[in-house]
Design a protein around this motif. Structure first.
Motif, mmCIF file in Angstrom:
data_model
loop_
_atom_site.group_PDB
_atom_site.id
_atom_site.type_symbol
_atom_site.label_atom_id
_atom_site.label_comp_id
_atom_site.label_asym_id
_atom_site.label_seq_id
_atom_site.Cartn_x
_atom_site.Cartn_y
_atom_site.Cartn_z
ATOM 1 N N PHE A 423 -8.179 5.706 -4.671
ATOM 2 C CA PHE A 423 -7.347 6.901 -4.790
ATOM 3 C C PHE A 423 -5.952 6.567 -4.284
ATOM 4 O O PHE A 423 -5.784 6.063 -3.170
ATOM 5 N N THR A 424 -4.942 6.815 -5.105
ATOM 6 C CA THR A 424 -3.555 6.502 -4.769
ATOM 7 C C THR A 424 -2.683 7.715 -5.029
ATOM 8 O O THR A 424 -2.793 8.355 -6.090
ATOM 9 N N VAL A 425 -1.822 8.046 -4.083
ATOM 10 C CA VAL A 425 -0.847 9.120 -4.260
ATOM 11 C C VAL A 425 0.541 8.557 -3.974
ATOM 12 O O VAL A 425 0.702 7.628 -3.167
ATOM 13 N N GLY A 426 1.545 9.108 -4.632
ATOM 14 C CA GLY A 426 2.905 8.618 -4.447
ATOM 15 C C GLY A 426 3.932 9.672 -4.785
ATOM 16 O O GLY A 426 3.617 10.709 -5.408
ATOM 17 N N THR A 427 5.163 9.407 -4.395
ATOM 18 C CA THR A 427 6.253 10.342 -4.651
ATOM 19 C C THR A 427 7.558 9.587 -4.825
ATOM 20 O O THR A 427 7.666 8.405 -4.435
ATOM 21 N N GLN A 428 8.526 10.257 -5.411
ATOM 22 C CA GLN A 428 9.874 9.694 -5.609
ATOM 23 C C GLN A 428 10.887 10.801 -5.397
ATOM 24 O O GLN A 428 10.659 11.962 -5.748
ATOM 25 N N HIS A 429 12.054 10.429 -4.815
ATOM 26 C CA HIS A 429 13.115 11.408 -4.556
ATOM 27 C C HIS A 429 14.457 10.692 -4.544
ATOM 28 O O HIS A 429 14.571 9.574 -4.021
ATOM 29 N N SER A 430 15.470 11.322 -5.123
ATOM 30 C CA SER A 430 16.828 10.781 -5.111
ATOM 31 C C SER A 430 17.600 11.379 -3.948
ATOM 32 O O SER A 430 17.827 12.597 -3.905
ATOM 33 N N ASN A 442 -2.830 4.503 -0.481
ATOM 34 C CA ASN A 442 -4.150 4.613 -1.106
ATOM 35 C C ASN A 442 -5.226 4.817 -0.048
ATOM 36 O O ASN A 442 -4.954 4.797 1.161
ATOM 37 N N ASN A 443 -6.458 5.017 -0.497
ATOM 38 C CA ASN A 443 -7.544 5.331 0.418
ATOM 39 C C ASN A 443 -7.991 4.136 1.252
ATOM 40 O O ASN A 443 -8.803 4.294 2.180
ATOM 41 N N PHE A 444 -7.467 2.937 0.965
ATOM 42 C CA PHE A 444 -7.763 1.764 1.787
ATOM 43 C C PHE A 444 -6.767 1.605 2.933
ATOM 44 O O PHE A 444 -6.834 0.646 3.696
ATOM 45 N N GLY A 445 -5.825 2.541 3.036
ATOM 46 C CA GLY A 445 -4.878 2.506 4.136
ATOM 47 C C GLY A 445 -3.633 1.690 3.874
ATOM 48 O O GLY A 445 -2.835 1.475 4.791
ATOM 49 N N ARG A 446 -3.440 1.230 2.667
ATOM 50 C CA ARG A 446 -2.237 0.444 2.339
ATOM 51 C C ARG A 446 -1.107 1.404 1.955
ATOM 52 O O ARG A 446 -1.215 2.138 0.970
ATOM 53 N N ALA A 447 -0.053 1.372 2.755
ATOM 54 C CA ALA A 447 1.103 2.239 2.523
ATOM 55 C C ALA A 447 2.303 1.390 2.114
ATOM 56 O O ALA A 447 2.565 0.337 2.709
ATOM 57 N N SER A 448 3.018 1.857 1.097
ATOM 58 C CA SER A 448 4.189 1.132 0.584
ATOM 59 C C SER A 448 5.358 2.089 0.454
ATOM 60 O O SER A 448 5.179 3.291 0.240
ATOM 61 N N ALA A 449 6.554 1.537 0.576
ATOM 62 C CA ALA A 449 7.778 2.325 0.414
ATOM 63 C C ALA A 449 8.869 1.423 -0.120
ATOM 64 O O ALA A 449 8.824 0.195 0.060
ATOM 65 N N LEU A 450 9.834 2.025 -0.790
ATOM 66 C CA LEU A 450 10.986 1.264 -1.276
ATOM 67 C C LEU A 450 12.202 2.155 -1.314
ATOM 68 O O LEU A 450 12.102 3.381 -1.411
ATOM 69 N N ILE A 451 13.349 1.526 -1.262
ATOM 70 C CA ILE A 451 14.623 2.202 -1.455
ATOM 71 C C ILE A 451 15.420 1.395 -2.463
ATOM 72 O O ILE A 451 15.492 0.158 -2.368
ATOM 73 N N GLN A 452 15.983 2.082 -3.439
ATOM 74 C CA GLN A 452 16.723 1.423 -4.509
ATOM 75 C C GLN A 452 18.108 2.055 -4.606
ATOM 76 O O GLN A 452 18.230 3.277 -4.684
ATOM 77 N N VAL A 467 2.472 -2.076 4.325
ATOM 78 C CA VAL A 467 1.788 -2.274 5.588
ATOM 79 C C VAL A 467 0.363 -1.760 5.452
ATOM 80 O O VAL A 467 0.099 -0.784 4.743
ATOM 81 N N ASP A 468 -0.562 -2.453 6.131
ATOM 82 C CA ASP A 468 -1.960 -2.040 6.168
ATOM 83 C C ASP A 468 -2.142 -1.166 7.408
ATOM 84 O O ASP A 468 -2.146 -1.654 8.539
ATOM 85 N N THR A 469 -2.274 0.139 7.216
ATOM 86 C CA THR A 469 -2.356 1.056 8.358
ATOM 87 C C THR A 469 -3.640 0.880 9.160
ATOM 88 O O THR A 469 -3.728 1.354 10.292
ATOM 89 N N LYS A 470 -4.641 0.181 8.577
ATOM 90 C CA LYS A 470 -5.883 -0.062 9.306
ATOM 91 C C LYS A 470 -5.862 -1.394 10.056
ATOM 92 O O LYS A 470 -6.818 -1.724 10.763
ATOM 93 N N ALA A 471 -4.770 -2.151 9.864
ATOM 94 C CA ALA A 471 -4.629 -3.433 10.574
ATOM 95 C C ALA A 471 -3.152 -3.631 10.878
ATOM 96 O O ALA A 471 -2.486 -4.497 10.295
#
Length: 486
Positions: A423-430, A442-452, A467-471
């Motif tokens: 399960f993966t959720v995401g968002t985008q904003h200017s 996602n449900n495995f605890g992997r969180a990602s972010a970017l700035i463009q 980053v792996d939020t569980k490790a």
């Protein structure tokens, strides 16, 4: 009733256009041009069949190069009573700041009057543009346009007679909204099912270092060079794109290097390669060639691709788009090819499709997928069954606020053979018209972010991390991408 029938014909060095009104006594128009992209000449005539006389006649010349365009036209009502000679000039002073100047001069032989207008345009920054013009009668106009958000622009304009600027000054403003996301006509191709959600959740995220630069030659050839560093391995490619009418040809060369190899190697390109006092192994891998013919027939696109030296890599693909269907068929150019077919039926609101591949050598289906989608003005939902029925995928994409490009999306993936769910959720904003942020987890605890950030038109700088939020004791992954375009 204002019905009209028009025919257009274009060749490499000439073009013609003829039209006729669908009335009892129509006006018949004909125009033609001949020449090249550098210099051309043409004429245009209108015949009023009711009076049997020419209602308009004009003759023109044009000259252009990389940064300038000049034209000269002679127009008349057809009876010689009101001939007008007009000359125009346009010059790109500095393309990086969208700085242009232009002028127009006209002379009416009957009244012996001439008019002259000069103007200029300049981008103060990527968000703000100013324009100014003045004519020989002393009327001066100016405007400033500011991009508040990606789809919202504010324009303020003014005009005054320089001989009485206070009394004659007039002002105007315009607030324009242009949504970036429009409902397209037709269901599209099978690959478009769920594409919006996939792009939101996965596009531009990376853990590598990538650099891309694109240049254009005076003849319009685009050359794109890119390099990607994956750990100690460096991958590079050079892509050359040529466009001629509706035919686009792409040539792409891939190379591979490994900085850990401490021997001096002779590359296939014919050069000894050495970097930072350490030998570098460099190898030519493939030359990819793709030829695309757009609108070979209405709604039809043909794509031929192959790579050298692989003799079994040839592939022919045909795509057809209709208001209520989208079809894509491809076959390998070998003795026993793999044949792929995908089709979608429906509308831009609801569609159903399937995607299958058949191996003619073994006589087996190597792939069969199915999917359906639903969309309206601000959301898109899709459901697909992949991997021969082993994987079920559901995705959702929602436009929260178009003015700030704010979107949310989610994807659920179920694998029946392993009983594993993702399960993966995401968002985008200017943050502003030039800066976009994205995040996903996602449900495995992997969180990602970017700035463009678009630090200049069409040139993007992207910084991403995971980053792996569980490790949390493990080091985070970071990626960097820089894309330069003129």
């Amino acid at each position: 009733m204002s019905s009209k029938l028009e025919l257009q014909y274009e060749k490499e060095y000439s073009s013609s256009c003829a039209s006729i009104g669908l009335l009892a006594n129509p006006i018949v128009s004909f125009s033609s041009m001949m020449g090249t992209s550098t210099m051309s000449m043409g004429s245009s005539v209108d015949l009023d069949t009711n009076t049997g006389s020419l209602s308009n006649f004009s003759f023109g010349l044009s000259f252009s190069n990389e940064d300038s365009v000049a034209t000269l036209t002679l127009s008349d009502k057809g009876d010689g009573s009101r001939p007008i000679l007009t000359g125009t000039g346009y010059h790109a002073v500095k393309s990086l700041t969208n700085t242009f100047v232009g002028a127009e001069a006209s002379y009416t032989f009957l009244t012996k009057k001439s008019t002259f207008v000069v103007g200029t345009e300049h981008a103060l920054d990527p968000l703000t543009t100013v324009k100014y013009r003045v004519n020989s009668l002393g009327i001066a106009s100016s405007l400033i346009q500011y991009k508040l958000f990606p789809s919202l622009r504010f324009t303020l304009s003014t005009e005054a007679d320089t001989r009485a600027p206070v009394e004659s000054a007039t002002y105007g403003f315009l607030l324009s909204v242009g949504p970036d996301h429009k409902m397209v006509k037709g269901p599209g191709l099978y690959s478009d099912i769920g594409k919006k959600a996939r792009d939101l959740l996965y596009r531009d995220y990376q853990a590598d270092h990538k650099f891309t630069i694109t240049t254009y030659s005076p003849t319009g050839v685009a050359i794109t060079s890119s390099g990607t560093k994956k750990g100690e391995v460096f991958l590079a490619d050079v892509n050359t794109q040529l466009k001629r009418n509706n035919i686009t040809t792409d040539f792409k060369v891939d190379t591979y290097s490994n900085s850990k190899v401490h021997i001096l190697a002779y590359c296939h390109t014919g050069f000894w390669v050495k970097a930072h006092k350490k030998a570098c192994f460099c190898m030519f891998k493939y030359l990819f060639t793709t030829i695309t013919v757009d609108e070979a027939a209405p709604g039809l696109k043909a794509i031929l691709s192959f790579k050298v030296p692989d003799q079994n890599s040839g592939k022919l693909e045909v795509q057809y788009l209709h208001d209520y269907a989208g079809i894509c068929a491809s076959t390998g150019l070998t003795a026993n090819p793999i044949v792929n077919f995908s089709g979608v039926v429906g509308t831009n609101i609801g569609a159903f499709g399937t995607d299958v591949s058949f191996d003619t050598k073994t006589g087996n289906f190597t792939k069969y997928n199915a999917g359906l989608s639903y969309s309206n003005a601000d959301l898109i939902a899709a459901l697909t069954l992949n991997d021969k029925g082993d994987t079920l995928n559901a995705s959702y994409y929602h436009i929260v606020k178009p003015l700030t490009n704010t979107y949310v999306g989610a994807e659920v993936n179920r694998c029946f053979s392993t009983n594993e769910n993702t399960f993966t959720v995401g968002t985008q904003h200017s943050l502003d018209p030039l800066t976009t942020v994205k995040a996903r987890v996602n449900n495995f605890g992997r969180a990602s972010a970017l700035i463009q950030h678009e630090w200049r038109p069409k040139s993007l700088f992207t910084l991403s991390g995971e980053v792996d939020t569980k490790a949390l004791d493990k080091s985070a992954k970071f990626g960097l991408a820089l894309a330069l375009k003129p």
